[in-house]
Enzyme design. Structure first.
Site, mmCIF file in Angstrom:
data_model
loop_
_atom_site.group_PDB
_atom_site.id
_atom_site.type_symbol
_atom_site.label_atom_id
_atom_site.label_comp_id
_atom_site.label_asym_id
_atom_site.label_seq_id
_atom_site.Cartn_x
_atom_site.Cartn_y
_atom_site.Cartn_z
ATOM 1 C CG ASN A 78 -0.467 36.297 -11.144
ATOM 2 O OD1 ASN A 78 -0.962 35.567 -11.990
ATOM 3 N ND2 ASN A 78 -0.436 35.985 -9.864
ATOM 4 C CG ASP A 79 3.876 40.994 -10.771
ATOM 5 O OD1 ASP A 79 3.124 41.985 -10.856
ATOM 6 O OD2 ASP A 79 4.191 40.484 -9.686
ATOM 7 N NE ARG A 123 6.328 36.170 -3.669
ATOM 8 C CZ ARG A 123 5.225 36.563 -4.276
ATOM 9 N NH1 ARG A 123 5.127 36.469 -5.581
ATOM 10 N NH2 ARG A 123 4.200 37.021 -3.599
ATOM 11 C CG HIS A 181 -2.061 39.829 -3.546
ATOM 12 N ND1 HIS A 181 -1.446 40.794 -4.296
ATOM 13 C CD2 HIS A 181 -1.273 38.728 -3.617
ATOM 14 C CE1 HIS A 181 -0.313 40.309 -4.780
ATOM 15 N NE2 HIS A 181 -0.176 39.057 -4.378
ATOM 16 N NE ARG A 187 0.934 35.558 -4.206
ATOM 17 C CZ ARG A 187 0.262 34.708 -4.984
ATOM 18 N NH1 ARG A 187 -0.357 33.672 -4.448
ATOM 19 N NH2 ARG A 187 0.206 34.904 -6.281
ATOM 20 C CB CYS A 211 4.116 30.133 -8.772
ATOM 21 S SG CYS A 211 5.147 31.607 -8.910
ATOM 22 C CD GLU A 233 7.445 38.381 -10.026
ATOM 23 O OE1 GLU A 233 6.221 38.243 -9.988
ATOM 24 O OE2 GLU A 233 8.132 38.497 -8.990
ATOM 25 N NE ARG A 249 -0.990 41.337 -9.957
ATOM 26 C CZ ARG A 249 -0.188 40.500 -9.299
ATOM 27 N NH1 ARG A 249 1.125 40.576 -9.463
ATOM 28 N NH2 ARG A 249 -0.669 39.582 -8.506
HETATM 29 C C1 PEP Z 1 3.037 36.464 -10.168
HETATM 30 O O1 PEP Z 1 3.358 37.642 -10.324
HETATM 31 O O2 PEP Z 1 2.665 35.720 -11.091
HETATM 32 C C2 PEP Z 1 3.055 35.878 -8.822
HETATM 33 C C3 PEP Z 1 2.822 34.598 -8.633
HETATM 34 O O3 PEP Z 1 3.290 36.709 -7.780
HETATM 35 P P1 PEP Z 1 2.242 37.709 -7.130
HETATM 36 O O4 PEP Z 1 0.887 37.423 -7.738
HETATM 37 O O5 PEP Z 1 2.244 37.465 -5.660
HETATM 38 O O6 PEP Z 1 2.776 39.039 -7.510
HETATM 39 MG MG MG Z 2 4.497 38.671 -8.809
#
Ligand code: PEP
Ligand code: MG
Length: 660
Positions: free
Chosen positions: A569-570, A448, A305, A412, A617, A546, A580
């Site tokens: 991302n996840d 979300r 983050h 978020r 996203c 995800e 990650r």
């Molecule tokens: C993701 O996981 O791609 C996502 C957008 O959520 P976050 O990065 O907040 O886990």
């Molecule tokens: Mg995520």
């Protein structure tokens, strides 16, 4: 004289209401006690009052003895019965957060640096761009016990030293509170900390330990850990969060005793590069981001983050340097390349020239891309591709609008929860979501639901120690187990949905049952709002895809929801089994890996076949090299950091022109 009543203070006498109650009590000369069941505490100590754990609708007794006892009882009972009378706050001005105020603990980096040559280091490229500037180290010192046993004759001097340290901290807090340019949220935090720093419970506990012959630093550590443990053991999540506040105050008093000062992010000079071992997302979010030219961190990865915040503000960042980041503690200047992950300590003239040239080029490109701000990009068949923004707070609305965002593809909600000392009220949430809806109308705003756990804990929810938090109690899993947290958010979303453009999506979904259970709660919330005569409207419910499980059941999921948003991302970390945040496996954490691209394609296919919108996203949505593939797969919405929006619009437009 005494009088009993039923407490009507929303959520009970925690944090802010306790402070207000104590302030009122202190205005009277009488000795005043608050009694609940068989326990009684002084009404002039907010720590004691909070530890009494008075909840809404409980019966308490106010007992006062002294010249003004009648007035005191009248005022205090009046407050307990009608806390909003004569005030304009509660949910407005005074928002403090233990996450905000918690001391930044130096941590041992868990990963080695990836490369380290003389003067050049390499970490994870986390936010694109080049930066060069003076180094600003943020390495808060660890406070250790002095472990001195005092001789009897040393005790008076040590007690005086302790008293001075408390006074210094209270004075510093008063000075900060007096500043006219202090943001209201910061004022709330400082006021809450000051209450603790001047509370008898803490001062006398520390003093008693010194009188037993324990040195002042150890005494403060001892007293604060006892009180914070009391808070941590209460069965109220709001009060648990105060434990961090008590520790934060203890840290400040110890620093004053040691004649030290904590590194402060707000002292960062314009154009500097922030270097830290670890930094919380919320600490960074409230730093003067306009001053920060670049970020270098021992911890973190491309989708942590901190990286997301850096990208949102167009700040180049290299994270995951591991222990090597300590080599930068003494350097004067530093250059970083957020595209390659290279970091140069005290760069030589040639390197500096190269960086200045790259920064100039990037600026020229940025200016040229401004022409795309108002473009509405379409596929060759005329379908609009929504280029939306990922936001984490209302403060980012302006940047997103200036970039030309076509709505919000991911709001978020974690920061909203992280920045308050207790869980944000339903009203505050409804107000926040409504502000977003109005700012981007008629474009959709996808909010979300709370996605905490993993690398995003919050105060107010006690997380178990988990071996693998990313595979643990996070996102929708936690929310369904905690309707006391989830339902106020759903109710707030239903209320904000009257603006017509709110959509809601669930994070970390891996089972159809999670969607169905959420619907049951939404229906329950809607029925409650109806019964209360409150205005609300239904919203489209979607899911983030995800987890590999969500990909595999995508055809079934698509029948139950209004849209998909792919969280790359996840998804990447789970498909590749590569954390990650772990720089040593950063190579594997690659969204372009055929396994991840196949998962994206499967999801898109399932969504398109079911006729629902498929968006993305995750950070990959803003990558110009991948956008053509995503559009071809059928994605019609891409949501990204505002700094990537104009380039993404150009990218889709270029596709249309070549007839794709
Ligand atoms: C993701 O996981 O791609 C996502 C957008 O959520 P976050 O990065 O907040 O886990
Ligand atoms: Mg995520």
């Amino acid at each position: 004289m005494e009088r009993s009543t039923i407490v009507r203070v929303h959520d009970g006498l925690h944090a802010r209401p306790a402070t207000r109650f104590v302030k009122l009590a202190k205005g009277f000369e009488s000795d005043i006690e608050l009694i609940k069941a068989d326990r009684s505490v002084s009404a002039k100590s907010s720590v004691k009052l909070m530890l009494l754990g008075v909840k809404e609708n409980e019966e308490v007794t106010v007992r006062a003895t002294g010249a003004d006892e009648i007035e005191a009882i009248e005022a205090l009972i009046g407050y307990l019965e009608n806390p909003h009378a004569g005030t304009a706050e509660e949910g407005g001005a005074a928002k403090a957060s233990s996450a905000e105020s918690a001391p930044v603990k130096p941590q041992t980096p868990s990963t080695p640096s990836i490369t380290s040559n003389a003067g050049k280091l390499r970490g994870v490229a986390a936010s694109e761009g080049f930066a060069i500037g003076p180094a600003f180290g943020f390495f808060p010192a660890e406070i250790k016990h002095e472990h001195r046993l005092l001789a009897a004759e040393e005790i008076p001097a040590e007690t005086a030293r302790l008293t001075r340290a408390f006074a210094t901290v209270q004075y510093r807090m008063d000075t900060s509170l007096a500043a006219t340019d202090l943001a209201e949220s910061d004022r709330g935090i400082i006021a809450a900390l000051k209450d603790i720093a001047s509370d008898d419970e803490l001062t006398s506990a520390a003093e008693a330990l010194v009188k037993e012959g324990i040195d002042a630093v150890s005494a403060v550590i001892g007293a604060t850990s006892r009180i914070s443990a009391d808070f941590a053991s209460m069965d109220d999540p709001y009060l648990n969060a105060r434990a961090d506040d008590v520790n934060a105050v203890g840290r400040q008093i110890c620093l004053a005793l040691l004649g030290q000062d904590d590194a402060k992010l707000d002292a960062i000079p314009p154009g500097a590069i922030l270097i830290a071992d670890d930094i919380g997302a919320w600490d960074l979010a409230r730093a003067p981001l306009k001053h920060i030219a670049g970020v270098i961190c021992g911890h973190g990865g491309a989708t942590s983050h901190v990286a997301i915040i850096a990208r949102a503000h167009g700040i180049p960042a290299v994270l995951g340097l591991g222990r090597a980041v300590h080599e930068l503690q003494q350097v004067k200047a530093v250059a970083l390349d957020g595209n390659s992950g290279d970091v140069f300590a005290d760069p030589d003239q040639r390197t500096a020239d190269r960086f200045h040239e790259q920064i100039g080029k990037a600026e020229t490109e940025k200016q040229a891309l401004k022409a795309y701000k108002d473009i509405v990009p379409k596929r060759a068949d005329g379908t609009v591709i929504e280029i939306a923004a990922n936001l984490g707070s209302l403060e980012e609305i302006e940047a997103a609008q200036e970039a030309g965002a076509m709505g919000v593809g991911l709001f978020r909600t974690e920061l909203l929860f992280m920045r308050h000392i207790h869980l944000p009220s339903e009203d505050l949430q409804a107000e926040t979501y409504a502000t977003l809806a109005k700012a981007f109308a008629p474009h959709p705003v996808i909010v979300r639901t709370l996605d905490i756990g993993g690398d995003k804990p919050i105060s107010g929810v006690d997380f178990p120690d988990e071996e693998n938090p990313f595979l643990g109690w996070r996102g929708i899993r936690m929310c369904l187990d905690r309707p006391d947290v989830f339902k106020p958010q759903l109710r707030a979303l239903l209320r904000a949905a009257v603006h017509g453009n709110i959509k809601v999506m669930l994070p970390m979904v891996s089972d159809l049952g999670e969607v169905r259970a959420t619907r049951v709660l939404i229906d329950e919330c809607a029925a409650e709002l109806k019964a209360e005569g409150k205005e609300y409207s239904n919203f489209d419910l979607g899911v983030m895809v995800e987890t590999p499980a969500a990909v595999m059941i995508a055809p079934a999921l698509a029948k139950e929801v209004a849209f998909f948003s792919i969280g790359t991302n996840d998804l990447t970390q789970y498909i590749m089994a590569a954390d990650r945040l772990n720089p040593t496996v950063a190579k594997l954490n690659d969204v372009t890996h055929p396994a991840v691209m196949a998962a994206i394609e499967l999801t898109a296919k399932a969504g398109v076949e079911a006729g629902i919108m498929v968006g993305m996203c995750g950070e990959a949505a803003g990558r110009a090299d991948l956008i053509p593939a995503f559009v071809k797969m059928g994605l019609t919405e891409l949501s990204m950091s505002p700094s990537s929006i104009q380039r993404a619009k150009k990218c889709v437009l270029d596709l249309g022109q070549v007839g794709n």
